[in-house]
Design a protein around this motif. Structure first.
Motif, PDB file in Angstrom:
ATOM      1  N   GLN A 210      -8.179  -5.251  -2.112  1.00  0.00           N
ATOM      2  CA  GLN A 210      -8.344  -5.094  -3.562  1.00  0.00           C
ATOM      3  C   GLN A 210      -7.034  -5.411  -4.296  1.00  0.00           C
ATOM      4  OE1 GLN A 210     -10.071  -1.246  -4.399  1.00  0.00           O
ATOM      5  NE2 GLN A 210      -9.843  -1.572  -6.603  1.00  0.00           N
ATOM      6  N   GLN A 211      -5.893  -4.939  -3.731  1.00  0.00           N
ATOM      7  CA  GLN A 211      -4.587  -5.194  -4.353  1.00  0.00           C
ATOM      8  C   GLN A 211      -3.946  -6.493  -3.828  1.00  0.00           C
ATOM      9  OE1 GLN A 211      -5.133  -2.351  -2.481  1.00  0.00           O
ATOM     10  NE2 GLN A 211      -5.602  -0.936  -4.153  1.00  0.00           N
ATOM     11  N   PHE A 212      -4.361  -6.919  -2.623  1.00  0.00           N
ATOM     12  CA  PHE A 212      -3.678  -7.987  -1.886  1.00  0.00           C
ATOM     13  C   PHE A 212      -4.777  -8.854  -1.252  1.00  0.00           C
ATOM     14  CE2 PHE A 212      -0.641  -8.567   2.007  1.00  0.00           C
ATOM     15  CZ  PHE A 212      -0.105  -9.717   1.464  1.00  0.00           C
ATOM     16  N   PRO A 213      -5.357  -9.758  -2.073  1.00  0.00           N
ATOM     17  CA  PRO A 213      -6.603 -10.426  -1.660  1.00  0.00           C
ATOM     18  C   PRO A 213      -6.536 -11.192  -0.338  1.00  0.00           C
ATOM     19  CG  PRO A 213      -6.190 -10.762  -3.990  1.00  0.00           C
ATOM     20  CD  PRO A 213      -4.955 -10.100  -3.434  1.00  0.00           C
ATOM     21  N   ILE A 214      -5.366 -11.742   0.023  1.00  0.00           N
ATOM     22  CA  ILE A 214      -5.312 -12.535   1.261  1.00  0.00           C
ATOM     23  C   ILE A 214      -5.515 -11.652   2.498  1.00  0.00           C
ATOM     24  CG2 ILE A 214      -2.821 -12.435   1.735  1.00  0.00           C
ATOM     25  CD1 ILE A 214      -2.970 -15.501   2.255  1.00  0.00           C
ATOM     26  N   SER A 215      -5.236 -10.344   2.359  1.00  0.00           N
ATOM     27  CA  SER A 215      -5.302  -9.423   3.498  1.00  0.00           C
ATOM     28  C   SER A 215      -6.755  -9.014   3.770  1.00  0.00           C
ATOM     29  CB  SER A 215      -4.434  -8.198   3.224  1.00  0.00           C
ATOM     30  OG  SER A 215      -4.416  -7.352   4.354  1.00  0.00           O
ATOM     31  N   SER A 216      -7.505  -9.931   4.340  1.00  0.00           N
ATOM     32  CA  SER A 216      -8.957  -9.768   4.447  1.00  0.00           C
ATOM     33  C   SER A 216      -9.396  -8.966   5.661  1.00  0.00           C
ATOM     34  CB  SER A 216      -9.624 -11.142   4.468  1.00  0.00           C
ATOM     35  OG  SER A 216      -9.124 -11.883   5.566  1.00  0.00           O
ATOM     36  N   THR A 217      -8.450  -8.584   6.546  1.00  0.00           N
ATOM     37  CA  THR A 217      -8.861  -7.828   7.743  1.00  0.00           C
ATOM     38  C   THR A 217      -8.091  -6.518   7.930  1.00  0.00           C
ATOM     39  OG1 THR A 217      -7.281  -8.976   9.199  1.00  0.00           O
ATOM     40  CG2 THR A 217      -9.482  -9.935   8.997  1.00  0.00           C
ATOM     41  N   ILE A 218      -7.037  -6.287   7.129  1.00  0.00           N
ATOM     42  CA  ILE A 218      -6.214  -5.088   7.343  1.00  0.00           C
ATOM     43  C   ILE A 218      -5.912  -4.392   6.013  1.00  0.00           C
ATOM     44  CG2 ILE A 218      -3.909  -4.257   8.077  1.00  0.00           C
ATOM     45  CD1 ILE A 218      -4.038  -6.143  10.402  1.00  0.00           C
ATOM     46  N   THR A 219      -6.007  -3.055   6.040  1.00  0.00           N
ATOM     47  CA  THR A 219      -5.551  -2.214   4.937  1.00  0.00           C
ATOM     48  C   THR A 219      -4.368  -1.407   5.444  1.00  0.00           C
ATOM     49  OG1 THR A 219      -7.683  -2.078   3.824  1.00  0.00           O
ATOM     50  CG2 THR A 219      -6.205  -0.197   3.532  1.00  0.00           C
ATOM     51  N   GLY A 220      -3.331  -1.254   4.610  1.00  0.00           N
ATOM     52  CA  GLY A 220      -2.144  -0.512   5.026  1.00  0.00           C
ATOM     53  C   GLY A 220      -1.890   0.690   4.129  1.00  0.00           C
ATOM     54  N   VAL A 221      -1.270   1.709   4.712  1.00  0.00           N
ATOM     55  CA  VAL A 221      -0.929   2.919   3.977  1.00  0.00           C
ATOM     56  C   VAL A 221       0.454   3.374   4.415  1.00  0.00           C
ATOM     57  CG1 VAL A 221      -1.432   5.401   3.865  1.00  0.00           C
ATOM     58  CG2 VAL A 221      -3.277   3.758   3.561  1.00  0.00           C
ATOM     59  N   LEU A 222       1.250   3.830   3.438  1.00  0.00           N
ATOM     60  CA  LEU A 222       2.516   4.485   3.725  1.00  0.00           C
ATOM     61  C   LEU A 222       2.318   5.952   3.366  1.00  0.00           C
ATOM     62  CD1 LEU A 222       5.237   3.480   4.743  1.00  0.00           C
ATOM     63  CD2 LEU A 222       5.924   3.191   2.368  1.00  0.00           C
ATOM     64  N   LEU A 223       2.382   6.809   4.370  1.00  0.00           N
ATOM     65  CA  LEU A 223       2.035   8.215   4.196  1.00  0.00           C
ATOM     66  C   LEU A 223       3.290   9.057   4.414  1.00  0.00           C
ATOM     67  CD1 LEU A 223      -0.481  10.212   4.047  1.00  0.00           C
ATOM     68  CD2 LEU A 223      -0.433  10.173   6.539  1.00  0.00           C
ATOM     69  N   THR A 224       3.583   9.970   3.472  1.00  0.00           N
ATOM     70  CA  THR A 224       4.636  10.948   3.737  1.00  0.00           C
ATOM     71  C   THR A 224       4.009  12.338   3.700  1.00  0.00           C
ATOM     72  OG1 THR A 224       5.291  11.262   1.437  1.00  0.00           O
ATOM     73  CG2 THR A 224       6.411   9.520   2.628  1.00  0.00           C
ATOM     74  N   ILE A 225       4.438  13.188   4.637  1.00  0.00           N
ATOM     75  CA  ILE A 225       3.956  14.572   4.671  1.00  0.00           C
ATOM     76  C   ILE A 225       5.184  15.483   4.617  1.00  0.00           C
ATOM     77  CG2 ILE A 225       2.461  16.224   5.825  1.00  0.00           C
ATOM     78  CD1 ILE A 225       1.241  13.981   7.443  1.00  0.00           C
ATOM     79  N   LYS A 226       5.192  16.354   3.611  1.00  0.00           N
ATOM     80  CA  LYS A 226       6.317  17.284   3.422  1.00  0.00           C
ATOM     81  C   LYS A 226       6.359  18.285   4.574  1.00  0.00           C
ATOM     82  CE  LYS A 226       5.869  17.217  -1.630  1.00  0.00           C
ATOM     83  NZ  LYS A 226       5.328  18.021  -2.749  1.00  0.00           N
ATOM     84  N   PRO A 227       7.535  18.900   4.809  1.00  0.00           N
ATOM     85  CA  PRO A 227       7.607  19.907   5.869  1.00  0.00           C
ATOM     86  C   PRO A 227       6.499  20.956   5.716  1.00  0.00           C
ATOM     87  CG  PRO A 227       9.802  19.353   5.157  1.00  0.00           C
ATOM     88  CD  PRO A 227       8.852  18.613   4.234  1.00  0.00           C
TER      89      PRO A 227
END
Ligand code: MN
Ligand code: MN
Length: 344
Positions: A210-227
């Protein structure tokens, strides 16, 4: 309760390729059998070091830059091309078969993760230009490139893979072809600058097609979890989940139906793999915030979290399901929590 297969791999301690110019460590299904849908490589390039021109026959390449800077060149079918620079937080996506190269920029090593959408993929069985040329009769190369035999004779006799080159100038130089057609779709997305979604126990940035149309097979996430935080119990209806630990630690519990369950701990440089549809949680452990790079093998992001699921049911149904009284059900959350804060 019975056990599920191992879902942990120590990528930074895997065997691989290394020289003064750079290094590559990988997992495929051979080293990490559960990860049938993802292979991955942790690559480091010194300034000027060049991961030579190559393509991948069976997999698309999705990458995330952890530190340092690099420049990629990429050609799409029909000759459209792109030369683009990458730094920490940036993502690239090369569709299956698009020819590309990667070169370290600046003064420090560049470290990035390469994620391939097929677990059978091997970085060490890729289609490199020097490998191809060294297999081809010299007279065919001479005819093809209109080169005299003395130049053809000087071409490398085997795959160079990563070669030390000149540190490129800061401004990207023009290509050999001055009339290059720019790519129709960019191969670059700045995940580190994507909108920050904030929750009580951590944050998330997301890049899907949706944000990066060429990326037709992978979705990425950067996740941070607080202590003390908890990425709550959830599952992904449409995708397997691959995780790489950038910093900090966590505990993951995976539920595979029929009483099957497995729990493990993860830290920097380690990879986790969770099958499509399998229930799981990620609990931060240790004193430091946990930062995880996540990839899903789907162009769109789907998840269902347990708190939102429960809250979408009538209280009496929940009371019946859990054999609790309504008073207990009234204490359940009213909507999705996603990343829960530390217990006080
Ligand atoms: Mn590649
Ligand atoms: Mn998940």
């Amino acid at each position: 309760m019975s056990d599920l297969p191992n879902f942990k791999f120590d990528l930074e301690n895997a065997k691989g390729w290394s020289s003064a110019a750079g290094s590559a460590r990988q997992h495929t299904v051979d080293e990490f059998p559960i990860s049938t849908s993802f292979a991955a490589v942790s690559m480091r390039l010194q300034p000027g070091a060049l991961r030579e021109l190559h393509w991948h026959a069976i997999a698309a390449e999705w990458a995330y830059v952890i530190s340092g800077r690099c420049r990629v060149t990429v050609i799409a079918p029909s000759g459209n091309a792109e030369i683009a620079d990458f730094g920490p937080g940036d993502v690239w996506y090369f569709p299956k078969g698009h020819g590309h190269s990667i070169q370290g920029l600046g003064k420090q090593e560049c470290h990035f993760l390469l994620v391939f959408d097929d677990g059978r993929f091997s970085e060490f069985g890729t289609f490199s230009i020097t490998d191809w040329m060294s297999c081809t009769p010299p007279e065919v190369l001479g005819q093809d490139l209109s080169l005299p035999s003395e130049i053809v004779a000087k071409l490398p006799k085997k795959e160079v893979y990563i070669v030390q080159g000149e540190v490129p100038p800061e401004a990207p130089p023009a290509a050999l072809n001055p009339n290059l057609e720019p790519s129709q779709l960019t191969h670059k997305f700045r995940l580190g600058a994507a909108p920050l979604m904030q929750f009580a126990g951590g944050t998330e940035r997301l890049v899907s097609a949706q944000q990066f149309p060429i990326s037709s097979t992978i979705t990425g996430v950067l996740l941070t979890i607080k202590p003390g935080g908890l990425r709550e119990l959830h599952w992904h209806p449409n995708a397997d989940e691959w995780q790489y630990y950038i910093k900090g630690r966590s505990e993951i519990g995976v539920f595979g139906a029929n009483g099957k369950y497995r729990q493990d701990e993860f830290g920097p440089g380690q990879v986790a793999f969770i099958n499509r549809g399998f229930g799981h949680y990620i609990k931060q452990i240790g004193n430091e915030e946990t930062q995880i790079l996540v990839a899903f093998n789907s162009p769109d992001y789907q998840e269902i979290s347990i708190s939102a699921w429960l809250a979408s049911n009538p209280p009496q149904l929940l009371a019946d399901n859990f054999e609790l009284d309504i008073g207990a059900i009234e204490r359940f959350p009213r909507d999705g929590r996603f990343i829960c804060p530390a217990l006080s």
